[in-house]
Structures are given as C-alpha cells and as structure tokens.
Motif scaffolding. Structure first.
Motif, mmCIF file in Angstrom:
data_model
loop_
_atom_site.group_PDB
_atom_site.id
_atom_site.type_symbol
_atom_site.label_atom_id
_atom_site.label_comp_id
_atom_site.label_asym_id
_atom_site.label_seq_id
_atom_site.Cartn_x
_atom_site.Cartn_y
_atom_site.Cartn_z
ATOM 1 N N ILE A 186 -29.131 2.911 -28.019
ATOM 2 C CA ILE A 186 -28.100 2.900 -26.974
ATOM 3 C C ILE A 186 -28.310 4.054 -25.997
ATOM 4 O O ILE A 186 -28.189 3.891 -24.776
ATOM 5 N N GLY A 187 -28.643 5.237 -26.525
ATOM 6 C CA GLY A 187 -28.868 6.389 -25.664
ATOM 7 C C GLY A 187 -30.012 6.193 -24.691
ATOM 8 O O GLY A 187 -29.970 6.685 -23.560
ATOM 9 N N ALA A 188 -31.051 5.479 -25.107
ATOM 10 C CA ALA A 188 -32.193 5.219 -24.226
ATOM 11 C C ALA A 188 -31.975 3.994 -23.341
ATOM 12 O O ALA A 188 -32.528 3.902 -22.237
ATOM 13 N N PHE A 189 -31.171 3.053 -23.825
ATOM 14 C CA PHE A 189 -31.022 1.759 -23.157
ATOM 15 C C PHE A 189 -30.378 1.863 -21.779
ATOM 16 O O PHE A 189 -30.914 1.337 -20.791
ATOM 17 N N TRP A 190 -29.230 2.546 -21.681
ATOM 18 C CA TRP A 190 -28.473 2.526 -20.429
ATOM 19 C C TRP A 190 -29.203 3.161 -19.241
ATOM 20 O O TRP A 190 -29.225 2.566 -18.158
ATOM 21 N N PRO A 191 -29.810 4.329 -19.371
ATOM 22 C CA PRO A 191 -30.532 4.881 -18.218
ATOM 23 C C PRO A 191 -31.663 3.986 -17.738
ATOM 24 O O PRO A 191 -31.862 3.828 -16.527
ATOM 25 N N VAL A 192 -32.402 3.401 -18.687
ATOM 26 C CA VAL A 192 -33.516 2.530 -18.300
ATOM 27 C C VAL A 192 -32.998 1.261 -17.636
ATOM 28 O O VAL A 192 -33.526 0.814 -16.607
ATOM 29 N N LEU A 193 -31.962 0.663 -18.208
ATOM 30 C CA LEU A 193 -31.381 -0.560 -17.649
ATOM 31 C C LEU A 193 -30.898 -0.343 -16.220
ATOM 32 O O LEU A 193 -31.274 -1.083 -15.297
ATOM 33 N N LEU A 194 -30.076 0.662 -16.001
ATOM 34 C CA LEU A 194 -29.463 0.887 -14.692
ATOM 35 C C LEU A 194 -30.494 1.272 -13.646
ATOM 36 O O LEU A 194 -30.424 0.822 -12.495
ATOM 37 N N ASN A 195 -31.460 2.100 -13.997
ATOM 38 C CA ASN A 195 -32.485 2.500 -13.039
ATOM 39 C C ASN A 195 -33.458 1.368 -12.735
ATOM 40 O O ASN A 195 -33.965 1.266 -11.613
ATOM 41 N N THR A 196 -33.722 0.517 -13.727
ATOM 42 C CA THR A 196 -34.561 -0.660 -13.475
ATOM 43 C C THR A 196 -33.876 -1.593 -12.486
ATOM 44 O O THR A 196 -34.504 -2.090 -11.535
ATOM 45 N N VAL A 222 -41.125 0.923 -9.521
ATOM 46 C CA VAL A 222 -41.721 1.802 -10.536
ATOM 47 C C VAL A 222 -41.172 3.229 -10.506
ATOM 48 O O VAL A 222 -40.869 3.795 -11.562
ATOM 49 N N PRO A 223 -41.017 3.887 -9.342
ATOM 50 C CA PRO A 223 -40.458 5.250 -9.357
ATOM 51 C C PRO A 223 -39.070 5.322 -10.000
ATOM 52 O O PRO A 223 -38.795 6.229 -10.796
ATOM 53 N N ALA A 224 -38.204 4.366 -9.670
ATOM 54 C CA ALA A 224 -36.867 4.354 -10.267
ATOM 55 C C ALA A 224 -36.936 4.070 -11.765
ATOM 56 O O ALA A 224 -36.166 4.636 -12.554
ATOM 57 N N ILE A 225 -37.858 3.197 -12.167
ATOM 58 C CA ILE A 225 -38.012 2.887 -13.592
ATOM 59 C C ILE A 225 -38.437 4.130 -14.360
ATOM 60 O O ILE A 225 -37.932 4.410 -15.454
ATOM 61 N N LEU A 266 -47.834 7.463 -10.849
ATOM 62 C CA LEU A 266 -47.353 7.306 -9.468
ATOM 63 C C LEU A 266 -48.104 8.235 -8.531
ATOM 64 O O LEU A 266 -47.507 8.962 -7.746
ATOM 65 N N TYR A 267 -49.420 8.234 -8.621
ATOM 66 C CA TYR A 267 -50.225 9.145 -7.807
ATOM 67 C C TYR A 267 -50.041 8.903 -6.314
ATOM 68 O O TYR A 267 -50.130 9.821 -5.505
ATOM 69 N N TRP A 268 -49.765 7.629 -5.928
ATOM 70 C CA TRP A 268 -49.608 7.322 -4.508
ATOM 71 C C TRP A 268 -48.338 7.937 -3.921
ATOM 72 O O TRP A 268 -48.272 8.200 -2.723
ATOM 73 N N VAL A 269 -47.323 8.182 -4.769
ATOM 74 C CA VAL A 269 -46.094 8.787 -4.282
ATOM 75 C C VAL A 269 -46.362 10.209 -3.832
ATOM 76 O O VAL A 269 -45.898 10.663 -2.782
ATOM 77 N N ASP A 270 -47.136 10.968 -4.628
ATOM 78 C CA ASP A 270 -47.489 12.337 -4.250
ATOM 79 C C ASP A 270 -48.332 12.365 -2.988
ATOM 80 O O ASP A 270 -48.193 13.260 -2.153
ATOM 81 N N GLN A 271 -49.197 11.356 -2.829
ATOM 82 C CA GLN A 271 -50.036 11.301 -1.635
ATOM 83 C C GLN A 271 -49.191 11.040 -0.384
ATOM 84 O O GLN A 271 -49.443 11.605 0.671
#
Length: 262
Positions: A138-148, A183-186, A255-260
C-alpha cells in the motif's frame, strides 16, 4: 580532458565536504553536551554510546540480520505495489470507462494512511510476513499509481492530434508519445513509492515483528536501551538516503534526454 577530470574531482570533494560539515558539527556538539551532563544518557544516548551499541550488534551478527530482514520485505512489497500502481494507473487513464469506475474508489481509499491498515492486516493475515508486506504494498502503490496517471494525462495534446492527422495507430501513439512523456512522472512515483515502502516497513515492524530495523527501535524502547534505539533510527536515515541516491542515479541514466534538454 585531464584538466576537466581534475575539476570534477575537486567539485566532488567540495560537495562532499559541504555535505558532511553540518552533520559532523551536530555530532561533536551532541557528544560535548552528553559529556557535560546536559543531556540525560538514559533518554538521549551519546554518539559514543550509539557507536558501542552498533559495534556490539555487528560483532554478534544481529545488526545485519535486522537490516536484511527489512530490506527483503521492502523489495518484495515494493515490486508488488509499484507494478500494481503502474498497471492500474495506465489502465485508468487509457481506458476511460475503467477510469470512471476506479476514480471514486481512489478518492475513498487514498486518504487512508497505510499505517492505519496495519491492525487490519494483522487480523486478516496474522502477524507473519504477509501482513507486513501488505502494508508495504500500500505504501508503494499510491505514489506510483497517482504519478503514473498524472504522467500519462500530461502527454502533449498537440502531438496526439498531429499523430492522429497522420493516421498513426493508437499503439504507435502510446509507445512513441504517451509513455515517453509519462516516464519522468512515473520515476517520480517510483522514487516516492520506495520512500513510502521504507516508512511502512519500519512502522509495521515496530508493531509486530521479531526482526527488522523497526523491531530494533521497539526493542530498544522496551528495554530502556537508547543506544540500540538510536542505532535503529540512524539506520533508517542512512539506508533511506542510500536508496534515494540509487533511485536518482537510475533515473538520470534512464532519462538521459531530460538532462540534455535542461
């Protein structure tokens, strides 16, 4: 090239020095206050006492037993929770009918803290590993769900309209536009999820466990051993920091392209 590497090493040492100055200063002042009797040793153990307690646990082999027990639970629960969050979050956004069914349930269940579910899981699953892993899930589920969900919804509508105009299929739009933009939000959700999982395992172990970092804290409290208690607390902080750094490293590599772009 060699000059560039020298500058990088100097910058690394400078950042490391700045990061360690304040913690070391706090430890020195803490020890001085303990030596002068400004802090009660029976309540607030000195750094020296904590170090002695840590050395004793390492010599007995009990320390690594507690750490590996907690990490094993976290890894297992985190994998389950994050996978469920990714799958359900994606389905809820990509399939509107399913999303309309799930949204009210999310609104009802989301405000319930994972720690509040510990008594329920103990009653349902007993005091074994299943109840602890259930709380971690449950602790891991909600942040991943909402950000996905947020990441998929943030896909550029102009790009989607352009893809439709060129006759691209839904599968191509999903793979080439929607998922890359999400992907960044995930990864943000995955990072928050591992922090939530680590918090939940400590809370669950403090209530019902025979091994783990949370159990170590509870054990130190019950036997009035502040040194043992602080070993557990400091271990939570250090291991949590290491986990966070590793996730950031993986995120930067992926996410190497984000830094670029930045």
């Amino acid at each position: 090239m060699a000059v560039h590497n020298i500058f990088r090493v100097k910058a690394l040492f400078k950042n490391l020095f700045l990061a360690l100055v304040l913690p070391l200063l706090i430890i020195i002042l803490w020890q001085i206050a303990s030596d002068r009797g400004l802090i009660k040793p029976s309540i607030f153990a000195s750094p020296e006492t904590i170090t002695v307690s840590f050395d004793q646990m390492v010599e007995k082999g009990s320390y690594f037993k507690h750490v590996t027990a907690s990490l094993g639970r976290v890894i297992y629960g985190y994998i389950i929770g994050s996978m469920l969050g990714l799958v359900l979050g994606s389905l809820a956004v990509l399939f509107k009918t399913f999303g309309k069914m799930v949204d009210p349930l999310i609104g009802i269940l989301r405000p319930i803290p994972a720690i509040a579910c510990i008594p329920f899981f103990i009653l349902w699953l007993g005091i074994g590993e299943a109840s602890k892993i259930g709380v971690i899930v449950i602790g891991a589920f909600w942040p991943v769900l909402l950000n996905t969900m947020q990441g998929i919804r943030s896909a550029d509508p102009k790009l989607l309209e352009l893809a439709k105009a060129f006759g691209k299929t839904r599968k191509i739009m999903l793979c080439k536009i929607i998922l890359p933009s999400a992907v960044p939000a995930i990864f943000t959700g995955l990072r928050l999820g591992i922090s939530g999982a680590w918090t939940c395992v400590v809370a669950a172990e403090m209530i019902a466990a025979s091994a783990g970092v949370g159990y170590l804290i509870s054990y130190g409290r019950e036997l009035a051993q502040p040194g043992t208690l602080f070993v557990g607390i400091i271990s939570i902080a250090i291991i949590g920091l290491i986990i966070d750094i590793l996730v950031i490293k993986i995120q930067k590599k992926t996410l190497y392209w984000v830094d670029q772009e930045d």
